[in-house]
Design a protein around this motif. Structure first.
Motif, mmCIF file in Angstrom:
data_model
loop_
_atom_site.group_PDB
_atom_site.id
_atom_site.type_symbol
_atom_site.label_atom_id
_atom_site.label_comp_id
_atom_site.label_asym_id
_atom_site.label_seq_id
_atom_site.Cartn_x
_atom_site.Cartn_y
_atom_site.Cartn_z
ATOM 1 N N ILE A 96 14.551 -26.929 -31.403
ATOM 2 C CA ILE A 96 14.135 -27.884 -30.371
ATOM 3 C C ILE A 96 14.439 -29.314 -30.819
ATOM 4 N N PHE A 97 14.125 -29.649 -32.074
ATOM 5 C CA PHE A 97 14.382 -31.009 -32.548
ATOM 6 C C PHE A 97 15.870 -31.286 -32.728
ATOM 7 N N TRP A 98 16.671 -30.282 -33.095
ATOM 8 C CA TRP A 98 18.127 -30.481 -33.155
ATOM 9 C C TRP A 98 18.664 -30.811 -31.760
ATOM 10 N N ILE A 99 18.175 -30.098 -30.751
ATOM 11 C CA ILE A 99 18.622 -30.341 -29.378
ATOM 12 C C ILE A 99 18.197 -31.733 -28.915
ATOM 13 N N ILE A 100 16.945 -32.102 -29.178
ATOM 14 C CA ILE A 100 16.441 -33.417 -28.760
ATOM 15 C C ILE A 100 17.216 -34.537 -29.461
ATOM 16 N N GLY A 101 17.444 -34.402 -30.766
ATOM 17 C CA GLY A 101 18.179 -35.427 -31.510
ATOM 18 C C GLY A 101 19.605 -35.586 -31.018
ATOM 19 N N THR A 102 20.271 -34.469 -30.789
ATOM 20 C CA THR A 102 21.636 -34.526 -30.262
ATOM 21 C C THR A 102 21.658 -35.161 -28.881
ATOM 22 N N PHE A 103 20.693 -34.815 -28.048
ATOM 23 C CA PHE A 103 20.603 -35.400 -26.715
ATOM 24 C C PHE A 103 20.486 -36.917 -26.786
ATOM 25 N N PHE A 104 19.619 -37.436 -27.646
ATOM 26 C CA PHE A 104 19.428 -38.879 -27.723
ATOM 27 C C PHE A 104 20.652 -39.595 -28.296
ATOM 28 N N VAL A 105 21.358 -38.977 -29.224
ATOM 29 C CA VAL A 105 22.583 -39.594 -29.741
ATOM 30 C C VAL A 105 23.637 -39.674 -28.631
ATOM 31 N N ILE A 106 23.776 -38.610 -27.859
ATOM 32 C CA ILE A 106 24.734 -38.612 -26.747
ATOM 33 C C ILE A 106 24.327 -39.632 -25.690
ATOM 34 N N VAL A 107 23.045 -39.651 -25.332
ATOM 35 C CA VAL A 107 22.566 -40.602 -24.324
ATOM 36 C C VAL A 107 22.735 -42.043 -24.815
ATOM 37 N N GLU B 263 23.754 -54.825 -24.647
ATOM 38 C CA GLU B 263 22.283 -54.793 -24.592
ATOM 39 C C GLU B 263 21.770 -54.280 -25.935
ATOM 40 N N TRP B 264 21.087 -55.162 -26.702
ATOM 41 C CA TRP B 264 20.716 -54.812 -28.064
ATOM 42 C C TRP B 264 19.240 -54.506 -28.245
ATOM 43 N N ALA B 265 18.590 -54.022 -27.213
ATOM 44 C CA ALA B 265 17.220 -53.530 -27.374
ATOM 45 C C ALA B 265 17.182 -52.028 -27.152
ATOM 46 N N GLY B 266 17.820 -51.576 -26.102
ATOM 47 C CA GLY B 266 17.767 -50.156 -25.750
ATOM 48 C C GLY B 266 18.662 -49.283 -26.597
ATOM 49 N N ILE B 267 19.857 -49.763 -26.902
ATOM 50 C CA ILE B 267 20.809 -48.938 -27.653
ATOM 51 C C ILE B 267 20.262 -48.567 -29.042
ATOM 52 N N PRO B 268 19.802 -49.520 -29.841
ATOM 53 C CA PRO B 268 19.239 -49.122 -31.139
ATOM 54 C C PRO B 268 17.978 -48.269 -31.007
ATOM 55 N N ALA B 269 17.190 -48.511 -29.952
ATOM 56 C CA ALA B 269 15.976 -47.722 -29.769
ATOM 57 C C ALA B 269 16.318 -46.262 -29.472
ATOM 58 N N ILE B 270 17.320 -46.042 -28.636
ATOM 59 C CA ILE B 270 17.711 -44.668 -28.311
ATOM 60 C C ILE B 270 18.319 -43.991 -29.537
ATOM 61 N N TYR B 271 19.151 -44.727 -30.276
ATOM 62 C CA TYR B 271 19.702 -44.154 -31.506
ATOM 63 C C TYR B 271 18.604 -43.871 -32.540
ATOM 64 N N ALA B 272 17.591 -44.726 -32.596
ATOM 65 C CA ALA B 272 16.478 -44.482 -33.524
ATOM 66 C C ALA B 272 15.717 -43.217 -33.138
ATOM 67 N N LEU B 273 15.523 -43.000 -31.838
ATOM 68 C CA LEU B 273 14.884 -41.758 -31.395
ATOM 69 C C LEU B 273 15.697 -40.539 -31.821
ATOM 70 N N GLY B 274 17.010 -40.647 -31.644
ATOM 71 C CA GLY B 274 17.873 -39.544 -32.060
ATOM 72 C C GLY B 274 17.807 -39.307 -33.556
ATOM 73 N N ALA B 275 17.841 -40.393 -34.333
ATOM 74 C CA ALA B 275 17.795 -40.262 -35.790
ATOM 75 C C ALA B 275 16.470 -39.659 -36.254
ATOM 76 N N MET B 276 15.363 -40.109 -35.657
ATOM 77 C CA MET B 276 14.060 -39.558 -36.049
ATOM 78 C C MET B 276 13.954 -38.078 -35.694
ATOM 79 N N SER B 277 14.461 -37.702 -34.529
ATOM 80 C CA SER B 277 14.424 -36.291 -34.131
ATOM 81 C C SER B 277 15.284 -35.444 -35.063
ATOM 82 N N LEU B 278 16.444 -35.957 -35.440
ATOM 83 C CA LEU B 278 17.312 -35.218 -36.353
ATOM 84 C C LEU B 278 16.696 -35.116 -37.748
ATOM 85 N N MET B 279 15.981 -36.160 -38.195
ATOM 86 C CA MET B 279 15.300 -36.085 -39.494
ATOM 87 C C MET B 279 14.198 -35.032 -39.473
#
Length: 133
Positions: free
Chosen positions: A7-18, A30-46
Motif C-alpha cells: 500500500i505504501f509503495w503504491i501511495i509513494g509512487t502515486f505522489f511522485v507521479i502526481v 510554483e514552489w510550494a506545492g511541488i516540493p510538498a507533493i514530492y515530500a509526501l511521496g518520499a515519506m510514503s516510500l520511506m
C-alpha cells in the motif's frame, strides 16, 4: 506487513507521479506545492521501505493472513499515560510557532522554547516521580 508495504509503495509512487505531472502543469514555477507533493511521496516510500525491511524479522502478520480475524490484532501496543498534562504545553507551543511564522520572530522563539520544554517533559515523564521505571 506485506500488504502494508504494498500500500505504501503504491501511495509513494502515486505522489511522485502526481508531483511530476503537477510540475509540468504549472511549468515548474510554483514552489510550494511541488516540493510538498514530492515530500509526501518520499515519506510514503520511506515507510514502505522500512515496513518491508522489518518484515523479514517477523513471521506472517495478521494482515497477511487470508482467513485472519480482527481479534488477531489484539495485544499491547505500548505504554500510554492518560493522566499526562504534557500534550497541553506542546499543543500551545505548536500554536505559538505557527502564530510566530505569521506574525513575528519573537513569538516563534517563545513557541520553540516551550516546545523544547514540553518535549523534554513528555519524553522523561516516566523517569521521575510516582511512575518512574
Amino acid at each position: 506487513m506485506k500488504a502494508t508495504a504494498s500500500i505504501f509503495w503504491i501511495i509513494g509512487t502515486f505522489f511522485v507521479i502526481v508531483g511530476t505531472v503537477y510540475g509540468f502543469w504549472v511549468k515548474w514555477t510554483e514552489w510550494a506545492g511541488i516540493p510538498a507533493i514530492y515530500a509526501l511521496g518520499a515519506m510514503s516510500l520511506m515507510i514502505a521501505w522500512y515496513v518491508q525491511a522489518t518484515d523479514k524479522r517477523f513471521k506472517q502478520g495478521p494482515a497477511d493472513d487470508e482467513d485472519g480475524e480482527i481479534v488477531s490484532y489484539s495485544g499491547t501496543y505500548g505504554t500510554f499515560a492518560p493522566w499526562s498534562w504534557w500534550p497541553l504545553p506542546l499543543a500551545t507551543a505548536c500554536a505559538l510557532v505557527a502564530l510566530g511564522l505569521a506574525i513575528d520572530w519573537w513569538i516563534f522563539i517563545a513557541g520553540a522554547a516551550l516546545a523544547a520544554f514540553g518535549t523534554a517533559g513528555w519524553v522523561y515523564e516516566f523517569s521521575r516521580g510516582k511512575y518512574a521505571h
